[in-house]
Design a protein around this motif. Structure first.
Motif, PDB file in Angstrom:
ATOM      1  N   CYS A   1       1.244  -0.984   0.311  1.00 11.52           N
ATOM      2  CA  CYS A   1       0.522  -0.221   0.009  1.00 11.52           C
ATOM      3  C   CYS A   1       1.363   1.346  -0.188  1.00 11.52           C
ATOM      4  O   CYS A   1       0.325   2.268  -0.549  1.00 11.52           O
ATOM      5  CB  CYS A   1      -0.672   0.131   1.178  1.00 11.52           C
ATOM      6  SG  CYS A   1      -2.798  -1.222   0.908  1.00 11.52           S
ATOM      7  N   GLY A   2       2.063   1.493   0.462  1.00  9.79           N
ATOM      8  CA  GLY A   2       3.305   2.428  -0.040  1.00  9.79           C
ATOM      9  C   GLY A   2       3.335   3.123  -0.507  1.00  9.79           C
ATOM     10  O   GLY A   2       2.455   3.904  -0.696  1.00  9.79           O
ATOM     11  N   PRO A   3       3.635   2.244  -1.868  1.00 12.25           N
ATOM     12  CA  PRO A   3       4.046   2.479  -2.569  1.00 12.25           C
ATOM     13  C   PRO A   3       2.612   3.373  -4.001  1.00 12.25           C
ATOM     14  O   PRO A   3       2.844   3.772  -4.465  1.00 12.25           O
ATOM     15  CB  PRO A   3       5.014   1.868  -3.676  1.00 12.25           C
ATOM     16  CG  PRO A   3       4.298   0.820  -3.118  1.00 12.25           C
ATOM     17  CD  PRO A   3       4.071   1.051  -1.444  1.00 12.25           C
ATOM     18  N   LEU A   4       1.617   2.460  -3.361  1.00 17.94           N
ATOM     19  CA  LEU A   4       0.481   2.787  -3.832  1.00 17.94           C
ATOM     20  C   LEU A   4      -0.195   4.404  -3.896  1.00 17.94           C
ATOM     21  O   LEU A   4      -0.409   4.585  -4.742  1.00 17.94           O
ATOM     22  CB  LEU A   4      -0.231   2.018  -3.675  1.00 17.94           C
ATOM     23  CG  LEU A   4      -1.751   1.393  -5.443  1.00 17.94           C
ATOM     24  CD1 LEU A   4      -1.367   2.144  -6.262  1.00 17.94           C
ATOM     25  CD2 LEU A   4      -2.496   0.510  -4.188  1.00 17.94           C
ATOM     26  N   LEU A   5       0.091   4.117  -2.844  1.00 15.90           N
ATOM     27  CA  LEU A   5      -0.645   5.363  -1.681  1.00 15.90           C
ATOM     28  C   LEU A   5       0.263   6.622  -2.460  1.00 15.90           C
ATOM     29  O   LEU A   5      -0.608   7.292  -2.956  1.00 15.90           O
ATOM     30  CB  LEU A   5      -0.850   4.660  -0.253  1.00 15.90           C
ATOM     31  CG  LEU A   5      -1.071   6.220   0.428  1.00 15.90           C
ATOM     32  CD1 LEU A   5      -2.039   7.036   0.556  1.00 15.90           C
ATOM     33  CD2 LEU A   5      -0.456   6.404   1.848  1.00 15.90           C
ATOM     34  N   ALA A   6       1.464   6.187  -2.039  1.00 18.94           N
ATOM     35  CA  ALA A   6       2.383   8.364  -2.449  1.00 18.94           C
ATOM     36  C   ALA A   6       2.184   7.939  -4.164  1.00 18.94           C
ATOM     37  O   ALA A   6       2.183   8.731  -4.343  1.00 18.94           O
ATOM     38  CB  ALA A   6       3.854   7.353  -2.136  1.00 18.94           C
ATOM     39  N   GLY A   7       2.126   6.698  -5.407  1.00 28.04           N
ATOM     40  CA  GLY A   7       1.956   6.936  -6.268  1.00 28.04           C
ATOM     41  C   GLY A   7       1.338   7.292  -6.337  1.00 28.04           C
ATOM     42  O   GLY A   7       1.143   8.763  -7.608  1.00 28.04           O
ATOM     43  N   VAL A   8      -0.313   7.466  -6.105  1.00 32.04           N
ATOM     44  CA  VAL A   8      -1.293   8.099  -6.242  1.00 32.04           C
ATOM     45  C   VAL A   8      -1.162   9.605  -6.207  1.00 32.04           C
ATOM     46  O   VAL A   8      -1.665  10.467  -6.696  1.00 32.04           O
ATOM     47  CB  VAL A   8      -2.809   7.261  -5.833  1.00 32.04           C
ATOM     48  CG1 VAL A   8      -4.105   8.437  -6.119  1.00 32.04           C
ATOM     49  CG2 VAL A   8      -2.976   5.732  -6.554  1.00 32.04           C
ATOM     50  N   LEU A   9      -1.374   9.794  -4.821  1.00 29.75           N
ATOM     51  CA  LEU A   9      -0.744  11.049  -4.300  1.00 29.75           C
ATOM     52  C   LEU A   9      -0.209  11.875  -5.015  1.00 29.75           C
ATOM     53  O   LEU A   9      -0.680  13.671  -5.634  1.00 29.75           O
ATOM     54  CB  LEU A   9      -1.098  11.458  -3.130  1.00 29.75           C
ATOM     55  CG  LEU A   9      -1.967  10.821  -2.172  1.00 29.75           C
ATOM     56  CD1 LEU A   9      -1.379  10.609  -0.435  1.00 29.75           C
ATOM     57  CD2 LEU A   9      -2.889  11.703  -2.140  1.00 29.75           C
ATOM     58  N   ALA A  10       1.303  11.400  -5.597  1.00 27.10           N
ATOM     59  CA  ALA A  10       2.230  11.976  -6.854  1.00 27.10           C
ATOM     60  C   ALA A  10       1.504  12.981  -8.054  1.00 27.10           C
ATOM     61  O   ALA A  10       1.967  13.636  -8.590  1.00 27.10           O
ATOM     62  CB  ALA A  10       3.698  11.568  -6.379  1.00 27.10           C
ATOM     63  N   GLN A  11       0.937  11.712  -7.950  1.00 24.55           N
ATOM     64  CA  GLN A  11       0.358  11.761  -9.897  1.00 24.55           C
ATOM     65  C   GLN A  11      -0.762  12.463 -10.178  1.00 24.55           C
ATOM     66  O   GLN A  11      -0.983  13.354 -10.836  1.00 24.55           O
ATOM     67  CB  GLN A  11       0.138  10.092 -10.447  1.00 24.55           C
ATOM     68  CG  GLN A  11      -0.211  10.619 -12.292  1.00 24.55           C
ATOM     69  CD  GLN A  11       0.541  10.874 -12.865  1.00 24.55           C
ATOM     70  OE1 GLN A  11       1.970  10.872 -12.155  1.00 24.55           O
ATOM     71  NE2 GLN A  11       1.219  12.103 -13.295  1.00 24.55           N
ATOM     72  N   TYR A  12      -1.483  12.243  -8.975  1.00 24.91           N
ATOM     73  CA  TYR A  12      -2.747  12.860  -8.920  1.00 24.91           C
ATOM     74  C   TYR A  12      -3.939  13.839  -7.682  1.00 24.91           C
ATOM     75  O   TYR A  12      -4.339  14.782  -8.043  1.00 24.91           O
ATOM     76  CB  TYR A  12      -4.049  12.324  -9.097  1.00 24.91           C
ATOM     77  CG  TYR A  12      -3.837  10.970  -9.726  1.00 24.91           C
ATOM     78  CD1 TYR A  12      -3.956  11.655 -11.516  1.00 24.91           C
ATOM     79  CD2 TYR A  12      -3.672   9.668  -9.827  1.00 24.91           C
ATOM     80  CE1 TYR A  12      -4.068  10.116 -12.104  1.00 24.91           C
ATOM     81  CE2 TYR A  12      -3.362   8.914 -10.975  1.00 24.91           C
ATOM     82  CZ  TYR A  12      -4.274   8.841 -12.292  1.00 24.91           C
ATOM     83  OH  TYR A  12      -3.949   8.502 -13.064  1.00 24.91           O
ATOM     84  N   ALA A  13      -2.540  14.178  -6.810  1.00 27.50           N
ATOM     85  CA  ALA A  13      -2.417  15.240  -5.843  1.00 27.50           C
ATOM     86  C   ALA A  13      -1.248  16.872  -5.677  1.00 27.50           C
ATOM     87  O   ALA A  13      -0.394  16.432  -6.629  1.00 27.50           O
ATOM     88  CB  ALA A  13      -2.407  14.837  -4.426  1.00 27.50           C
ATOM     89  N   ALA A  14      -2.108  17.777  -5.639  1.00 28.67           N
ATOM     90  CA  ALA A  14      -0.375  18.435  -5.108  1.00 28.67           C
ATOM     91  C   ALA A  14       0.645  18.240  -3.490  1.00 28.67           C
ATOM     92  O   ALA A  14       0.599  17.532  -3.395  1.00 28.67           O
ATOM     93  CB  ALA A  14      -0.949  19.896  -4.512  1.00 28.67           C
TER      94      ALA A  14
END
Length: 396
Positions: free
Chosen positions: A148-161
């Motif tokens: 879940c760590g890389p998945l959470l960071a990847g989604v936030l980094a790609q789609y959030a500020a």
């Protein structure tokens, strides 16, 4: 049924706390490329930053792996959450490479405290008589959290500020919630002793265990090394060779390996220890072959298949290795032998990964990856041949 569900709530909440801590250890994975751009360091430094984590884990396992048996599970896990929060703060405040080293080291200390104590705590919180289900909760929390760590960071980094800040702010909030949950959960160690009575564990393997320990440790080393390469350099390969710059995709590829490992570990009960270790070695070998194909032909589907097949093989091999080693060890040496197996496994996360980083400059990322694959394939093939000739004894 309602009583049974209430009985499982503490176990599931303990598993959730375990998952939150482990997620923090892989959170930076899809962000290393952004840190390279910000601070201007090489691929070698990426692997060293990643590997610092393993040194923290190994240090805690050797020096304080049995602390929770003396002082209680909750104090040790609370200390692990404090280290996890401190790691997130380091990444939030990062203005140079030193902050990344500090953050990874603190993350390793956190994981080292959680690896043994949280596993036992989840088992102890479960209702009596269902050890198999409780073991699955602990396994899913550990590997699922890592995924879940890389998945959470990847989604936030790609789609959030704020891609280098928001993932760690979210994790810090999750850690705060985990502290509240942990303070609510009961302590399971009834007879506690002062911290001064705790002595460092001495790793060792009695002569009667060595025939089982050798192939088990080799398979564990290769499995963790494969994870190490996925979590440290696969985002760079996706970006440089496959032109995949989507952080969510990078995070998902890494997450798939950990989720597949969870599935592999859960299958050991059905497959059995005697077969899970050689089957895990076969899965690792197939995963390495698929990764070699991905590097050679620059194909994203092969990277995904490598994560799934190699991750499943790692899960089968590692849980089979733990079961086999524990069963072969005398009761009074079991803890030290299992700790030794974990030390070998976490060495697989650090040493080969740094080797890949050293080779990137002279022969390129593809060449370094192929050298790594050849070395790991030779090791796991040796272990598999040995296991086919001398299978480990079956365990219940």
């Amino acid at each position: 049924m309602d009583g049974e569900r209430r009985g499982w709530y503490p176990c599931l909440l303990g598993g959730a706390v375990f998952a939150v801590c482990m997620a923090g250890t892989t959170l930076p994975t899809p962000l290393y490329g952004l840190y390279q751009e910000k601070f201007g360091f090489s691929e070698l430094i990426v692997t060293v930053v990643y590997a610092v984590y393993a040194f923290g884990v190994i240090g805690v396992l050797l020096l304080a792996g049995n602390t929770s048996d003396a002082v209680g599970r909750r104090p040790v896990l609370l200390a692990g959450l404090v280290f996890a929060a401190a790691s997130a703060v380091c990444f939030l405040a990062a203005e140079g490479l030193g902050w990344l080293y500090a953050g990874r080291l603190l993350s390793g200390l956190s994981a080292g405290l959680f690896t043994g104590a949280a596993t036992v705590y989840v088992l102890e919180l479960a209702p009596q008589g269902d050890a198999s289900r409780a073991t699955f909760v602990a396994t899913a929390a550990n590997m699922g959290g890592l995924g879940c760590g890389p998945l959470l960071a990847g989604v936030l980094a790609q789609y959030a500020a704020w891609p280098l800040y928001l993932p760690f702010a979210v994790h810090l909030a999750l850690v705060a919630g985990s502290v509240a949950v942990l303070l609510w959960l009961p302590e399971t160690v009834r007879e506690r002793r002062p911290l001064s009575t705790v002595r460092p564990q001495r790793p060792g393997v009695p002569p009667r265990v060595r025939a089982v320990f050798g192939p088990a440790a080799t398979a564990s080393f290769v499995g963790f090394a494969l994870f190490g390469v996925f979590t440290s350099v696969s985002p760079a390969f996706l970006a440089q060779s496959l032109d995949v710059h989507d952080h969510a995709v990078s995070g998902l590829v890494v997450a798939l390996a950990f989720f597949a490992s969870t599935a592999g570990q859960s299958a050991v009960g059905r497959v059995g220890t005697r077969r899970s270790l050689p089957l895990g070695c076969a899965g690792l070998l197939a995963g390495l072959a698929l990764l070699a194909g991905a590097l050679h032909w620059d194909l994203l589907p092969l990277v995904v298949l490598s994560a799934l097949v190699g991750g499943g093989g790692q899960g089968l091999a590692f849980r089979g290795a733990l079961s086999a080693v524990a069963a072969a060890s005398p009761a009074d040496r079991r803890a030290s032998v299992v700790s030794t197996l974990f030390v070998v496994a976490y060495a697989g996360i650090s040493v080969p990964v740094i080797g890949v980083g050293l080779l990137v400059s002279p022969i390129g990322l593809e060449g370094a990856g192929l050298v790594f694959i050849a070395c790991m394939a030779a090791l796991v093939s040796t272990a598999a041949v040995y296991l086919l000739r001398r299978p480990v004894r079956a365990t219940t």
